[in-house]
Design a protein around this motif. Structure first.
Motif, PDB file in Angstrom:
ATOM      1  N   TYR A  15     -17.335  36.035  68.284  1.00 18.07           N
ATOM      2  CA  TYR A  15     -18.190  35.695  69.430  1.00 18.07           C
ATOM      3  C   TYR A  15     -19.650  35.557  69.004  1.00 18.07           C
ATOM      4  O   TYR A  15     -20.330  34.584  69.340  1.00 18.07           O
ATOM      5  N   GLU A  16     -20.143  36.531  68.240  1.00 18.30           N
ATOM      6  CA  GLU A  16     -21.530  36.501  67.805  1.00 18.30           C
ATOM      7  C   GLU A  16     -21.793  35.348  66.852  1.00 18.30           C
ATOM      8  O   GLU A  16     -22.835  34.695  66.923  1.00 18.30           O
ATOM      9  N   ARG A  17     -20.836  35.059  65.977  1.00 13.95           N
ATOM     10  CA  ARG A  17     -21.013  33.963  65.025  1.00 13.95           C
ATOM     11  C   ARG A  17     -21.101  32.624  65.749  1.00 13.95           C
ATOM     12  O   ARG A  17     -21.975  31.797  65.452  1.00 13.95           O
ATOM     13  N   LEU A  18     -20.226  32.430  66.719  1.00 16.60           N
ATOM     14  CA  LEU A  18     -20.254  31.182  67.476  1.00 16.60           C
ATOM     15  C   LEU A  18     -21.481  31.099  68.375  1.00 16.60           C
ATOM     16  O   LEU A  18     -22.062  30.029  68.566  1.00 16.60           O
ATOM     17  N   ARG A  19     -21.871  32.233  68.929  1.00 17.15           N
ATOM     18  CA  ARG A  19     -23.047  32.241  69.803  1.00 17.15           C
ATOM     19  C   ARG A  19     -24.286  31.817  69.015  1.00 17.15           C
ATOM     20  O   ARG A  19     -25.109  31.027  69.505  1.00 17.15           O
ATOM     21  N   PRO A  26     -33.081  29.743  74.414  1.00 20.80           N
ATOM     22  CA  PRO A  26     -32.756  30.607  75.555  1.00 20.80           C
ATOM     23  C   PRO A  26     -32.744  29.896  76.898  1.00 20.80           C
ATOM     24  O   PRO A  26     -32.144  30.390  77.849  1.00 20.80           O
ATOM     25  N   ALA A  27     -33.371  28.738  76.999  1.00 19.05           N
ATOM     26  CA  ALA A  27     -33.427  28.029  78.280  1.00 19.05           C
ATOM     27  C   ALA A  27     -32.270  27.043  78.448  1.00 19.05           C
ATOM     28  O   ALA A  27     -32.133  26.430  79.511  1.00 19.05           O
ATOM     29  N   VAL A 123     -27.131  34.562  80.319  1.00 16.75           N
ATOM     30  CA  VAL A 123     -27.465  34.564  81.747  1.00 16.75           C
ATOM     31  C   VAL A 123     -26.714  35.705  82.432  1.00 16.75           C
ATOM     32  O   VAL A 123     -25.519  35.898  82.219  1.00 16.75           O
ATOM     33  N   ASP A 124     -27.430  36.470  83.237  1.00 16.78           N
ATOM     34  CA  ASP A 124     -26.823  37.599  83.937  1.00 16.78           C
ATOM     35  C   ASP A 124     -25.716  37.105  84.867  1.00 16.78           C
ATOM     36  O   ASP A 124     -25.899  36.148  85.621  1.00 16.78           O
ATOM     37  N   ALA A 125     -24.565  37.779  84.814  1.00 15.42           N
ATOM     38  CA  ALA A 125     -23.419  37.375  85.637  1.00 15.42           C
ATOM     39  C   ALA A 125     -23.720  37.474  87.124  1.00 15.42           C
ATOM     40  O   ALA A 125     -23.031  36.848  87.942  1.00 15.42           O
TER      41      ALA A 125
END
Length: 254
Positions: A15-19, A26-27, A123-125
């Motif tokens: 997950y972190e690698r793909l992220r 960030p926008a 983004v906050d859920a």
């Protein structure tokens, strides 16, 4: 662990690698649609030869079935019985449906998946409320998604009519599919994977696709633990950066 399972630690590392790989700042609210540039769109348009259209929509299901316990409800709100004996009148109707059912075709927005209380790009859920999504809704694709489409027929390259429930599409399947059509997945492509879900449903009838989808790429549990098949496909995405994946069934398995 089976060959198609990851530990939670392995999944988080993936997950972190793909992220990190897919970060556009960030926008960003477009995700992989950023991979479709004007140049790719022009190149896609230049590849049109026949001018023939092919619908990807599944018929709207209105009957209860194993894979559709809450089918769409279609009601006529104004018909012939409401029309005047003479003059102009109109027939009108209303449709209510469970967008994320297993029987009806749909497009998932980036607000669909929540992991550790976050949506795409941190983004906050809580942006998703009872009235809809304040961010990452499907509206980000409101101008349409246009690009080069590439169809890979996995059952065909395997020599079968369809993939059975619980089967997996791997990176090797993608490479075999590319070879079968003498083409390669490229940046910005819209990748379409046929797994024979609809053909199996027509021949053998509906099944509980929520618990046994055909052509799987990830296991879904309370804490996601995707299979290595999905890992290999994610790695394949990193090298080609296609823009969207469409399948004839779920892209996850249980």
């Amino acid at each position: 662990m089976t060959d198609f399972a990851l530990s939670e630690a392995e999944f988080r590392a993936l997950y972190e690698r793909l992220r990190r790989t897919s970060a556009w700042g960030p926008a960003d609210r477009l995700g992989t649609l950023n991979n479709i540039s004007s140049a790719e769109l022009v190149a896609a348009a230049s590849g049109v030869r026949d001018g023939r259209t092919v619908s990807l929509a599944a018929p709207i299901e209105s009957l209860v079935a194993l894979d559709n316990p809450e089918p769409a409800v279609h009601q006529m709100t104004h018909g012939a019985g409401d029309a005047a004996a003479s003059g102009l009148s109109f027939a009108t109707d209303r449709l209510a449906m469970n967008i994320h059912g297993n029987a009806d075709s749909h497009l998932d927005a980036l607000c669909h998946v929540i992991f550790d209380g976050k949506l795409y790009n941190g983004v906050d859920a809580r942006a998703v409320t009872a009235t809809g999504a304040a961010e990452l809704s499907v509206d980000v694709a409101g101008q349409g998604i246009v690009g080069r489409g590439l169809l890979l027929d996995v059952p065909r390259v395997r020599g079968v009519q369809w993939l059975e429930p619980g089967d997996h599409v791997t990176a090797d399947d993608l490479r075999a599919g590319e070879s079968a059509v003498s083409d390669r997945i490229a940046q910005g492509d819209l990748l379409f994977l046929r797994v024979g879900h609809r053909a199996r449903r027509r021949s053998l009838g509906p099944w509980d696709a929520g618990s046994r989808p055909s052509a799987a790429t990830a296991t879904t549990t309370r804490r996601p633990a995707p299979p290595r098949a999905w890992t290999s496909r994610c790695t394949c995405w990193r090298s080609t950066r296609w823009a969207s994946t469409c399948s004839t069934t779920w892209t996850s398995t249980r």
